[in-house]
Design a protein around this motif. Structure first.
Motif, PDB file in Angstrom:
ATOM      1  N   ASP A 185      73.556 121.395 -38.759  1.00  0.00           N
ATOM      2  CA  ASP A 185      74.015 122.659 -38.166  1.00  0.00           C
ATOM      3  C   ASP A 185      74.263 122.508 -36.663  1.00  0.00           C
ATOM      4  O   ASP A 185      75.235 123.021 -36.126  1.00  0.00           O
ATOM      5  CB  ASP A 185      72.943 123.741 -38.364  1.00  0.00           C
ATOM      6  CG  ASP A 185      73.214 124.548 -39.610  1.00  0.00           C
ATOM      7  OD1 ASP A 185      74.207 124.251 -40.304  1.00  0.00           O
ATOM      8  OD2 ASP A 185      72.414 125.470 -39.900  1.00  0.00           O
ATOM      9  N   GLU A 186      73.339 121.803 -36.014  1.00  0.00           N
ATOM     10  CA  GLU A 186      73.502 121.619 -34.562  1.00  0.00           C
ATOM     11  C   GLU A 186      74.790 120.839 -34.269  1.00  0.00           C
ATOM     12  O   GLU A 186      75.506 121.141 -33.320  1.00  0.00           O
ATOM     13  CB  GLU A 186      72.298 120.862 -33.970  1.00  0.00           C
ATOM     14  CG  GLU A 186      71.015 121.669 -33.922  1.00  0.00           C
ATOM     15  CD  GLU A 186      71.101 122.886 -32.995  1.00  0.00           C
ATOM     16  OE1 GLU A 186      71.883 122.879 -32.036  1.00  0.00           O
ATOM     17  OE2 GLU A 186      70.366 123.863 -33.273  1.00  0.00           O
ATOM     18  N   ILE A 187      75.074 119.842 -35.100  1.00  0.00           N
ATOM     19  CA  ILE A 187      76.290 119.039 -34.871  1.00  0.00           C
ATOM     20  C   ILE A 187      77.530 119.924 -35.030  1.00  0.00           C
ATOM     21  O   ILE A 187      78.467 119.855 -34.223  1.00  0.00           O
ATOM     22  CB  ILE A 187      76.316 117.825 -35.827  1.00  0.00           C
ATOM     23  CG1 ILE A 187      75.197 116.853 -35.435  1.00  0.00           C
ATOM     24  CG2 ILE A 187      77.684 117.134 -35.802  1.00  0.00           C
ATOM     25  CD1 ILE A 187      75.029 115.663 -36.364  1.00  0.00           C
ATOM     26  N   LEU A 188      77.517 120.782 -36.021  1.00  0.00           N
ATOM     27  CA  LEU A 188      78.666 121.695 -36.190  1.00  0.00           C
ATOM     28  C   LEU A 188      78.792 122.608 -34.973  1.00  0.00           C
ATOM     29  O   LEU A 188      79.898 122.887 -34.503  1.00  0.00           O
ATOM     30  CB  LEU A 188      78.511 122.528 -37.463  1.00  0.00           C
ATOM     31  CG  LEU A 188      78.563 121.759 -38.785  1.00  0.00           C
ATOM     32  CD1 LEU A 188      78.493 122.723 -39.957  1.00  0.00           C
ATOM     33  CD2 LEU A 188      79.830 120.897 -38.893  1.00  0.00           C
ATOM     34  N   LYS A 189      77.644 123.044 -34.467  1.00  0.00           N
ATOM     35  CA  LYS A 189      77.710 123.925 -33.293  1.00  0.00           C
ATOM     36  C   LYS A 189      78.314 123.197 -32.088  1.00  0.00           C
ATOM     37  O   LYS A 189      79.055 123.781 -31.307  1.00  0.00           O
ATOM     38  CB  LYS A 189      76.311 124.445 -32.936  1.00  0.00           C
ATOM     39  CG  LYS A 189      75.900 125.638 -33.772  1.00  0.00           C
ATOM     40  CD  LYS A 189      74.708 126.339 -33.164  1.00  0.00           C
ATOM     41  CE  LYS A 189      73.461 126.029 -33.959  1.00  0.00           C
ATOM     42  NZ  LYS A 189      72.240 126.545 -33.357  1.00  0.00           N
ATOM     43  N   VAL A 190      77.977 121.908 -31.964  1.00  0.00           N
ATOM     44  CA  VAL A 190      78.541 121.123 -30.843  1.00  0.00           C
ATOM     45  C   VAL A 190      80.066 121.057 -30.999  1.00  0.00           C
ATOM     46  O   VAL A 190      80.828 121.302 -30.047  1.00  0.00           O
ATOM     47  CB  VAL A 190      77.944 119.691 -30.828  1.00  0.00           C
ATOM     48  CG1 VAL A 190      78.656 118.832 -29.790  1.00  0.00           C
ATOM     49  CG2 VAL A 190      76.446 119.735 -30.549  1.00  0.00           C
ATOM     50  N   ILE A 191      80.500 120.761 -32.219  1.00  0.00           N
ATOM     51  CA  ILE A 191      81.947 120.678 -32.456  1.00  0.00           C
ATOM     52  C   ILE A 191      82.606 122.027 -32.161  1.00  0.00           C
ATOM     53  O   ILE A 191      83.600 122.122 -31.447  1.00  0.00           O
ATOM     54  CB  ILE A 191      82.219 120.243 -33.923  1.00  0.00           C
ATOM     55  CG1 ILE A 191      81.732 118.807 -34.135  1.00  0.00           C
ATOM     56  CG2 ILE A 191      83.688 120.375 -34.275  1.00  0.00           C
ATOM     57  CD1 ILE A 191      81.843 118.295 -35.574  1.00  0.00           C
ATOM     58  N   GLY A 192      81.994 123.083 -32.706  1.00  0.00           N
ATOM     59  CA  GLY A 192      82.561 124.417 -32.526  1.00  0.00           C
ATOM     60  C   GLY A 192      82.606 124.832 -31.060  1.00  0.00           C
ATOM     61  O   GLY A 192      83.584 125.424 -30.597  1.00  0.00           O
ATOM     62  N   PHE A 193      81.569 124.463 -30.337  1.00  0.00           N
ATOM     63  CA  PHE A 193      81.462 124.851 -28.922  1.00  0.00           C
ATOM     64  C   PHE A 193      82.622 124.287 -28.091  1.00  0.00           C
ATOM     65  O   PHE A 193      83.333 125.010 -27.404  1.00  0.00           O
ATOM     66  CB  PHE A 193      80.122 124.327 -28.389  1.00  0.00           C
ATOM     67  CG  PHE A 193      79.848 124.645 -26.946  1.00  0.00           C
ATOM     68  CD1 PHE A 193      79.356 125.886 -26.581  1.00  0.00           C
ATOM     69  CD2 PHE A 193      80.044 123.685 -25.955  1.00  0.00           C
ATOM     70  CE1 PHE A 193      79.080 126.173 -25.249  1.00  0.00           C
ATOM     71  CE2 PHE A 193      79.771 123.964 -24.613  1.00  0.00           C
ATOM     72  CZ  PHE A 193      79.288 125.222 -24.270  1.00  0.00           C
ATOM     73  N   TRP A 194      82.837 122.983 -28.224  1.00  0.00           N
ATOM     74  CA  TRP A 194      83.867 122.360 -27.376  1.00  0.00           C
ATOM     75  C   TRP A 194      85.274 122.711 -27.849  1.00  0.00           C
ATOM     76  O   TRP A 194      86.195 122.833 -27.038  1.00  0.00           O
ATOM     77  CB  TRP A 194      83.638 120.847 -27.269  1.00  0.00           C
ATOM     78  CG  TRP A 194      82.370 120.563 -26.507  1.00  0.00           C
ATOM     79  CD1 TRP A 194      81.178 120.139 -27.015  1.00  0.00           C
ATOM     80  CD2 TRP A 194      82.148 120.762 -25.100  1.00  0.00           C
ATOM     81  NE1 TRP A 194      80.224 120.057 -26.021  1.00  0.00           N
ATOM     82  CE2 TRP A 194      80.797 120.429 -24.833  1.00  0.00           C
ATOM     83  CE3 TRP A 194      82.942 121.199 -24.041  1.00  0.00           C
ATOM     84  CZ2 TRP A 194      80.241 120.515 -23.553  1.00  0.00           C
ATOM     85  CZ3 TRP A 194      82.387 121.269 -22.754  1.00  0.00           C
ATOM     86  CH2 TRP A 194      81.057 120.941 -22.525  1.00  0.00           C
ATOM     87  N   LEU A 195      85.407 122.924 -29.167  1.00  0.00           N
ATOM     88  CA  LEU A 195      86.725 123.379 -29.650  1.00  0.00           C
ATOM     89  C   LEU A 195      87.050 124.734 -29.041  1.00  0.00           C
ATOM     90  O   LEU A 195      88.179 124.997 -28.612  1.00  0.00           O
ATOM     91  CB  LEU A 195      86.728 123.517 -31.175  1.00  0.00           C
ATOM     92  CG  LEU A 195      86.829 122.243 -32.008  1.00  0.00           C
ATOM     93  CD1 LEU A 195      86.763 122.604 -33.487  1.00  0.00           C
ATOM     94  CD2 LEU A 195      88.103 121.459 -31.710  1.00  0.00           C
ATOM     95  N   GLN A 196      86.027 125.588 -29.015  1.00  0.00           N
ATOM     96  CA  GLN A 196      86.237 126.930 -28.479  1.00  0.00           C
ATOM     97  C   GLN A 196      86.646 126.862 -27.003  1.00  0.00           C
ATOM     98  O   GLN A 196      87.406 127.690 -26.531  1.00  0.00           O
ATOM     99  CB  GLN A 196      84.930 127.725 -28.626  1.00  0.00           C
ATOM    100  CG  GLN A 196      85.090 129.216 -28.605  1.00  0.00           C
ATOM    101  CD  GLN A 196      85.764 129.753 -29.861  1.00  0.00           C
ATOM    102  OE1 GLN A 196      85.676 129.144 -30.906  1.00  0.00           O
ATOM    103  NE2 GLN A 196      86.445 130.868 -29.736  1.00  0.00           N
ATOM    104  N   LEU A 197      86.162 125.843 -26.325  1.00  0.00           N
ATOM    105  CA  LEU A 197      86.505 125.704 -24.901  1.00  0.00           C
ATOM    106  C   LEU A 197      87.828 124.970 -24.710  1.00  0.00           C
ATOM    107  O   LEU A 197      88.254 124.745 -23.587  1.00  0.00           O
ATOM    108  CB  LEU A 197      85.383 124.977 -24.149  1.00  0.00           C
ATOM    109  CG  LEU A 197      84.079 125.762 -24.046  1.00  0.00           C
ATOM    110  CD1 LEU A 197      83.066 125.018 -23.183  1.00  0.00           C
ATOM    111  CD2 LEU A 197      84.312 127.146 -23.441  1.00  0.00           C
TER     112      LEU A 197
END
Ligand code: NOJ
Length: 556
Positions: A185-197
């Motif tokens: 889950d944390e890895i997905l959040k990392v991916i999602g975070f930078w994509l969002q930026l």
């Protein structure tokens, strides 16, 4: 050629440029390159013509592995700037038609990451299971370590809890336990975070290690599931969030094992570096014989239409020759790095290409021309475009991570800090700022910079190279590599002379009837006679790119 551009597959003929913010441009005089400094230089990159910027890790880190040891995947190393600076940089790059991808390093964290600090504080910590532990003494794993100069085992005893943790790389980089759903889950959040930026994807660090199950208990292995399903799930998440985003994977394996990482339907990694092709290219250069690289290209498996090979001659690590048999590796060492101080880990070189070629400008250009003409998407490492060298006195891989050389002045214009405060010492031995720098080359139409800029723009004009069908064209000279890439009825034919002697190459142009060859660098055209071979003259280390097109086709 169709007028409908498949812009979603932008990576099929992109030009990638890799840099480390720390060594690119220091805007505040503290000796460390920073995000505002890189932002200031964005027009330099736009003028060069790159289409995608790969940022090496810029996250908070104790820097035991040049930033690949991360303490917060959602942050920015304060020495480099802030998250706001990353967003501004991405926006500035996007405004100039440049996408940005970031390094995704989730095989491991820094030992100083709060997760690991918590995990090692007690066996009962809720974070204990974020990492991989064993209670009994580990077997001898010395033959498997990645950095044999520093490590002797894949396991390190944690004194406080009396158990060993698993680390593929340095002991300061404990491996994450990917079998743990919370870690996933944390890895997905990392991916999602930078994509969002705003990033357009990731260069994924150490992919085979990321999905390996070594060190896990039998229970954890069964919970892990099929490793490639996990990779597929990352890609699926990525493209649900952003259909255009890519995963460019570091997978240094033999082709038959590497192929699996694209996924059967191209649903795992979007791109992978061609380590095998790169290593054989060096063997070809060492021998002045095209056979090794031709064989590698012929063995390179065909891949799903939306997948792509990333071609390169230099990256930020040792120039690894690990896929060559020992005798061939020795040949490359003898030719390009005969002294022990030029070699690393017994398997690679800590040199950049220009010093390896004794600064021969013609040979150097031939190599880059060949790189850009190979089927795939080229990736260059900062400074290659001006022919930067290395600093052999620098420890290990740092030798090729010297600051960018902007001017002939102190610190190469990289920083106004005193030289002894620079993040890394400058390149030396005839390839330092006095000899090699952007400012001098910018005003010289005959410079390496002018050449690479032209090459990048030509490559971008030639979708055949990214999309086309690759074929080697038979001809009699061992030193010559002639190949074509054909796409939508047109072809680019490239002829490279890896040897020092001039040659005349009789070229049987495929599908030649009614066709014209146009020299993409020289500008001349000639009609091709379908019944006989067309003779192409090449000087020593010469190169030509020829577009084959129909006589009545007015697009060149
Ligand atoms: C691969 C990276 O290319 C290298 O620079 C790094 O040291 C290791 N992964 C560990 O993250």
């Amino acid at each position: 050629m169709s007028q409908v551009e498949n812009s979603n597959l932008w990576w099929k003929n992109a030009v990638l440029y890799c840099l480390d913010v720390e060594t690119f441009f220091d805007s505040d005089g503290d000796g460390i390159g920073d995000l505002p400094g890189l932002h200031e230089q964005i027009d330099y990159l736009a003028e060069l013509g790159i289409t995608c910027l790969w940022l090496m890790p810029f996250y908070p880190t104790p820097n035991r592995d040049d930033g690949y040891d991360i303490t917060d995947h959602f942050g920015v190393d304060s020495r480099l700037g802030s998250i706001g600076d990353v967003v501004e940089l991405i926006r500035a790059a996007n405004n100039r038609g440049i996408r940005v991808i970031a390094d995704l390093v989730v095989n491991h964290t820094s030992e100083q990451h709060p997760w690991f600090q918590a995990a090692r504080s007690s066996k009962d910590s809720p974070f204990r299971d974020f990492y991989i532990w064993r209670s009994d003494p580990p077997p001898d794993t010395s033959a498997e370590v990645v950095f044999p100069d520093q490590e002797g085992s894949l396991w390190e005893l944690d004194e406080q809890t009396g158990e060993w943790y698993f680390h593929r790389f340095y002991k300061q980089q404990p491996d994450l336990n990917i079998a743990n759903p919370k870690v996933r889950d944390e890895i997905l959040k990392v991916i999602g975070f930078w994509l969002q930026l705003g990033v357009s994807g990731f260069r994924v660090d150490a992919v085979p290690f990321l999905i390996e199950t070594t060190g896990l208990t039998a229970d954890a292995i069964s919970g892990f599931g099929e490793p490639h399903d996990y990779l597929r799930s990352l890609r699926s998440f990525l493209n649900q969030r952003n259909g255009e985003a890519i995963l460019l994977g570091e997978v240094n394996l033999a082709y038959q094992h590497q192929l699996k990482f694209f996924g059967s339907d191209g649903d795992e990694l979007s791109m992978m570096f061609d380590f095998v092709g790169m290593q054989n290219l060096y063997l070809s250069l060492a021998r002045a014989d095209s056979e090794p690289v031709v064989n590698a290209l012929k063995q390179r498996p065909s891949i799903p239409a939306q997948s792509q090979w990333a071609t390169f001659v230099r990256n930020h690590d040792e120039l690894t020759l690990d896929k060559l048999p020992p005798s061939q590796r020795e040949e490359v060492f003898d030719a390009f790095g005969p002294e022990k101080r030029m070699q690393l880990y017994g398997r690679g070189l800590k040199r950049r290409l220009p010093p390896m070629l004794d600064g021969d400008p013609q040979r150097l250009r031939m190599v880059y021309s060949l790189l850009f003409s190979l089927p795939g998407t080229p990736v260059i490492f900062y400074g290659e475009e001006i022919g930067m060298g290395e600093n052999l006195k620098a420890e290990g891989r740092s030798a090729v991570r010297t600051p960018m050389q902007w001017t002939s002045e102190k610190n190469g214009g990289f920083s106004t800090a005193p030289a002894n405060r620079l993040h890394a010492a400058m390149a030396t031995d005839g390839f330092g700022p006095a000899e090699v720098n952007v400012v001098a080359q910018r005003s010289d139409p005959g410079s390496m910079l002018a050449f690479v800029t032209r090459l990048i723009h030509r490559y971008r004009d030639c979708p055949e190279l990214g999309w086309g069908q690759f074929e080697v064209i038979d001809q009699p000279h061992r030193a010559v590599l002639a190949h074509s890439c054909t796409w939508q009825g047109r072809a680019v034919i490239a002829v490279h002379n890896l040897g020092p002697d001039a040659v005349k190459v009789p070229l049987q142009v495929p599908d030649a009837a009614g066709q014209v060859l146009h020299d993409l660098f020289g500008g001349e055209s000639c009609e091709v006679d379908a019944s006989s071979a067309t003779e192409i003259e090449l000087e020593g280390y010469g190169y030509r790119w020829l577009r084959r097109y129909r006589k009545d086709d007015r697009r060149i």
